[in-house]
Design a protein around this motif. Structure first.
Motif, short mmCIF file in Angstrom:
data_model
loop_
_atom_site.label_atom_id
_atom_site.label_comp_id
_atom_site.label_asym_id
_atom_site.label_seq_id
_atom_site.Cartn_x
_atom_site.Cartn_y
_atom_site.Cartn_z
N ALA A 1 0.85 -1.21 0.00
CA ALA A 1 0.00 0.00 0.00
C ALA A 1 0.88 1.26 0.00
CB ALA A 1 -0.97 -0.03 1.16
N SER A 2 0.51 2.28 0.79
CA SER A 2 1.18 3.58 0.70
C SER A 2 2.57 3.64 1.32
CB SER A 2 0.31 4.66 1.33
OG SER A 2 -0.76 4.99 0.48
N THR A 3 3.02 2.58 2.00
CA THR A 3 4.42 2.59 2.44
C THR A 3 5.34 2.56 1.23
OG1 THR A 3 4.29 0.18 2.77
CG2 THR A 3 4.01 1.59 4.72
N THR A 4 4.81 2.21 0.06
CA THR A 4 5.53 2.33 -1.21
C THR A 4 6.13 3.72 -1.36
OG1 THR A 4 4.04 0.77 -2.32
CG2 THR A 4 5.21 2.32 -3.73
N LYS A 5 5.43 4.72 -0.84
CA LYS A 5 5.79 6.12 -1.09
C LYS A 5 7.14 6.51 -0.53
CE LYS A 5 0.95 7.32 -1.67
NZ LYS A 5 -0.32 7.49 -0.97
N ILE A 6 7.70 5.72 0.40
CA ILE A 6 9.03 6.08 0.89
C ILE A 6 10.07 5.95 -0.22
CG2 ILE A 6 8.44 5.51 3.28
CD1 ILE A 6 10.30 3.05 3.00
N MET A 7 9.86 5.02 -1.16
CA MET A 7 10.76 4.93 -2.31
C MET A 7 10.55 6.11 -3.25
SD MET A 7 13.15 3.72 -4.12
CE MET A 7 13.65 2.02 -3.81
N LEU B 1 12.69 2.88 -12.54
CA LEU B 1 13.69 3.55 -11.69
C LEU B 1 13.57 3.09 -10.24
CD1 LEU B 1 15.91 5.77 -11.82
CD2 LEU B 1 14.13 7.43 -11.24
N MET B 2 12.35 2.93 -9.77
CA MET B 2 12.12 2.46 -8.40
C MET B 2 12.74 1.08 -8.18
SD MET B 2 8.09 3.51 -8.01
CE MET B 2 7.87 3.11 -6.26
N ASN B 3 12.52 0.19 -9.12
CA ASN B 3 13.04 -1.18 -8.98
C ASN B 3 14.55 -1.23 -9.08
OD1 ASN B 3 10.53 -2.51 -8.61
ND2 ASN B 3 10.11 -2.38 -10.80
N ALA B 4 15.12 -0.39 -9.94
CA ALA B 4 16.58 -0.34 -10.06
C ALA B 4 17.20 0.17 -8.76
CB ALA B 4 16.98 0.55 -11.23
N ARG B 5 16.58 1.19 -8.18
CA ARG B 5 17.11 1.75 -6.92
C ARG B 5 16.94 0.74 -5.79
NH1 ARG B 5 20.35 3.47 -4.11
NH2 ARG B 5 20.47 5.52 -3.06
N ALA B 6 15.83 0.04 -5.77
CA ALA B 6 15.61 -0.99 -4.74
C ALA B 6 16.68 -2.07 -4.83
CB ALA B 6 14.22 -1.60 -4.89
N LYS B 7 16.99 -2.49 -6.05
CA LYS B 7 18.03 -3.51 -6.24
C LYS B 7 19.38 -3.01 -5.76
CE LYS B 7 19.97 -6.58 -9.76
NZ LYS B 7 19.95 -6.97 -11.20
N SER B 8 19.69 -1.74 -6.03
CA SER B 8 20.97 -1.18 -5.61
C SER B 8 21.10 -1.12 -4.10
CB SER B 8 21.16 0.23 -6.20
OG SER B 8 20.33 1.17 -5.55
N LEU B 9 19.99 -1.08 -3.39
CA LEU B 9 19.99 -1.04 -1.93
C LEU B 9 20.01 -2.44 -1.31
CD1 LEU B 9 17.36 1.80 -1.35
CD2 LEU B 9 19.84 1.98 -1.10
N GLY B 10 19.95 -3.47 -2.15
CA GLY B 10 19.99 -4.84 -1.64
C GLY B 10 18.63 -5.49 -1.50
N CYS B 11 17.59 -4.85 -2.01
CA CYS B 11 16.24 -5.43 -1.93
C CYS B 11 16.11 -6.61 -2.88
CB CYS B 11 15.19 -4.37 -2.27
SG CYS B 11 15.21 -2.93 -1.19
N LYS B 12 15.61 -7.73 -2.38
CA LYS B 12 15.49 -8.93 -3.20
C LYS B 12 14.06 -9.47 -3.28
CE LYS B 12 20.25 -10.38 -2.30
NZ LYS B 12 21.16 -11.44 -1.76
N SER B 13 13.14 -8.85 -2.54
CA SER B 13 11.76 -9.34 -2.54
C SER B 13 10.80 -8.25 -3.00
CB SER B 13 11.38 -9.80 -1.13
OG SER B 13 12.29 -10.76 -0.64
N THR B 14 11.30 -7.32 -3.81
CA THR B 14 10.54 -6.14 -4.16
C THR B 14 10.27 -6.04 -5.65
OG1 THR B 14 11.36 -4.86 -2.28
CG2 THR B 14 10.61 -3.60 -4.20
N ASN B 15 9.05 -5.67 -6.00
CA ASN B 15 8.71 -5.30 -7.37
C ASN B 15 7.65 -4.20 -7.32
OD1 ASN B 15 8.87 -5.80 -10.36
ND2 ASN B 15 6.68 -6.10 -10.05
N PHE B 16 8.04 -2.99 -7.74
CA PHE B 16 7.12 -1.86 -7.74
C PHE B 16 6.51 -1.68 -9.12
CE2 PHE B 16 10.01 -0.24 -4.23
CZ PHE B 16 9.09 -0.47 -3.22
N VAL B 17 5.24 -1.36 -9.16
CA VAL B 17 4.51 -1.14 -10.41
C VAL B 17 4.07 0.31 -10.53
CG1 VAL B 17 2.46 -1.81 -11.73
CG2 VAL B 17 3.75 -3.55 -10.49
#
Length: 415
Positions: free
Chosen positions: A59-65, A137-153
């Motif tokens: 939900a809206s916790t997405t917005k921190i990215m 861009l969100m997914n690329a940044r998440a990957k650079s931070l070490g996120c492995k269970s994330t996919n933003f749409v």
């Protein structure tokens, strides 16, 4: 005999009951969310976890990215023109109008305090042109931070079956976001009045939905310096918050909570972290951590590239001396400049391991690296060094020939 038995019983009681209690941690509280993490934000150490890598719609916790990328890519004074798509966005909004012009800062207040989906779309389009490109861009940044269970749409967290993240990944994103002082200033603002715009003569009042920052609220938590709630019917409740106390910063993330207990659960977890763990500095920046010996005998001091901290349980009796393993890297044919990061260390305290980049404490010039082309620096200094070496070489040859010539002339004269 009776006195001896009493003394013996008392000794056993102290040994097996009181001594272990000094080292024991309070049992962590139970959180109802399906994915939970309590993290030390300085080191990244997990202090409590429950299905930390299980992915759910956030939900809206997405917005921190979205906030993180906007702060990284934009100036707060940049002016954003609202599109029709932003105006028509569903869910929570501040009712932006197509063609309305607002500074990035105003839109961020709308995004952080009011969780406005239209602000998220307007900012995403300002950064990337479209929300689809912004999601990349969100997914690329998440990957650079070490996120492995994330996919933003999308940039706002409106439900999509493919839009997911975990509590651990959410904490990693928040850990990076808290480096921005602008975020702390905005996220701890209880209320804000947006200025009139070219399309709205009325000021827009905003109220911060994070109850932990409101004095007088039953959930007020004076150490809280930021947070974000999230909810849709399909996604259920999510929450992330950051708090600081005595120089220690903790992040709590709860994803997919059906019982709406995230505020009290977060407070219990934060108190558990602050009450049971402490942060201590082990190396100062530029303090020697190890040494590296080159083949020519040169000793390179390996220095901590930053202040290095560890997190330990309070009253811990673990040995202080860590096991330090440095990366084996061949630097024998390289020139090294003081301050260059030339190695990495894995520092282990008991069961906990930390990584630390190491920099050189000295300059080390290797002439072979110039002659063999191993240095890829074509700067003026490198060219001048090579020219100086050639001048010295040719001068030495000329001097040797001159000495031989004068010697032969002297011998001939004597004859």
């Amino acid at each position: 005999m009776r006195k001896f038995i009493i003394i013996l019983f008392t000794s056993f009681f102290l040994l097996f009951n009181i001594a272990p209690a000094v080292q024991a941690l309070i049992t962590p509280p139970v959180a109802s969310a399906d994915s939970v993490v309590l993290m030390d934000a300085t080191t990244g150490k997990i202090l409590y976890e429950k299905n930390k890598n299980s992915a759910y719609p956030p939900a809206s916790t997405t917005k921190i990215m979205t906030i993180l990328l906007v702060l990284e890519k934009c100036n707060l004074s940049d002016v954003v023109t609202v599109s029709k798509k932003a105006e028509m966005t569903d869910g929570s909004k501040i009712y932006l109008t197509e063609g309305e012009k607002l500074p990035v800062k105003e839109l961020l207040y709308g995004l952080i305090l009011a969780s406005a989906n239209d602000c998220a779309v307007a900012l995403a389009e300002h950064v990337s042109g479209t929300t689809e490109k912004f999601a990349v861009l969100m997914n690329a940044r998440a990957k650079s931070l070490g996120c492995k269970s994330t996919n933003f749409v999308n940039p706002n967290g409106l439900y999509n079956v493919n839009h997911k993240t975990s509590a651990y990944d959410l904490a990693l994103i928040m850990m990076e976001l808290t480096k921005h002082e602008e975020y702390k200033a905005m996220s701890t603002t209880p209320s804000y009045m947006m200025a009139p715009t070219n399309k709205s003569v009325e000021k827009r009042p905003l109220w911060n939905g994070n109850r932990l920052i409101h004095k007088g609220d039953s959930y007020y938590y004076p150490d809280c310096v930021g947070g974000k709630t999230g909810y849709t019917i399909q996604s259920q409740h999510s929450y992330i918050a950051v708090a600081t106390r005595n120089g220690q910063k903790l992040i709590v993330a709860l994803v997919h909570d059906s019982k709406k207990t995230f505020f009290p659960d977060s407070i219990k977890l934060l108190n558990y972290g602050f009450d049971n763990f402490e942060l201590s500095k082990y190396f100062n920046k530029d303090q020697e951590v190890s040494k590296l010996t080159l083949e020519d005998g040169t000793l390179i001091p390996l220095l901590a590239s930053k202040d290095f901290y560890v997190v330990k349980a309070k009253n811990s009796t673990e040995a202080e001396a860590p096991i330090i393993k440095t990366e084996q890297k061949d630097l024998n044919n390289s020139s090294i400049t003081k301050g260059d990061e030339i190695s990495k260390a894995t520092i282990t305290f008991g069961k906990d391991s930390y990584n630390l980049d190491l920099s050189s404490g000295i300059n080390h010039a290797n002439p072979l690296s110039l002659n063999n082309g191993l240095l890829k620096d074509d700067s003026k200094n490198s060219k001048n060094s090579l020219l100086l070496i050639n001048i010295i070489k040719y001068f030495a040859i000329f001097l040797a020939v001159l000495i031989v010539f004068l010697r032969l002339k002297h011998i001939k004269r004597n004859r």
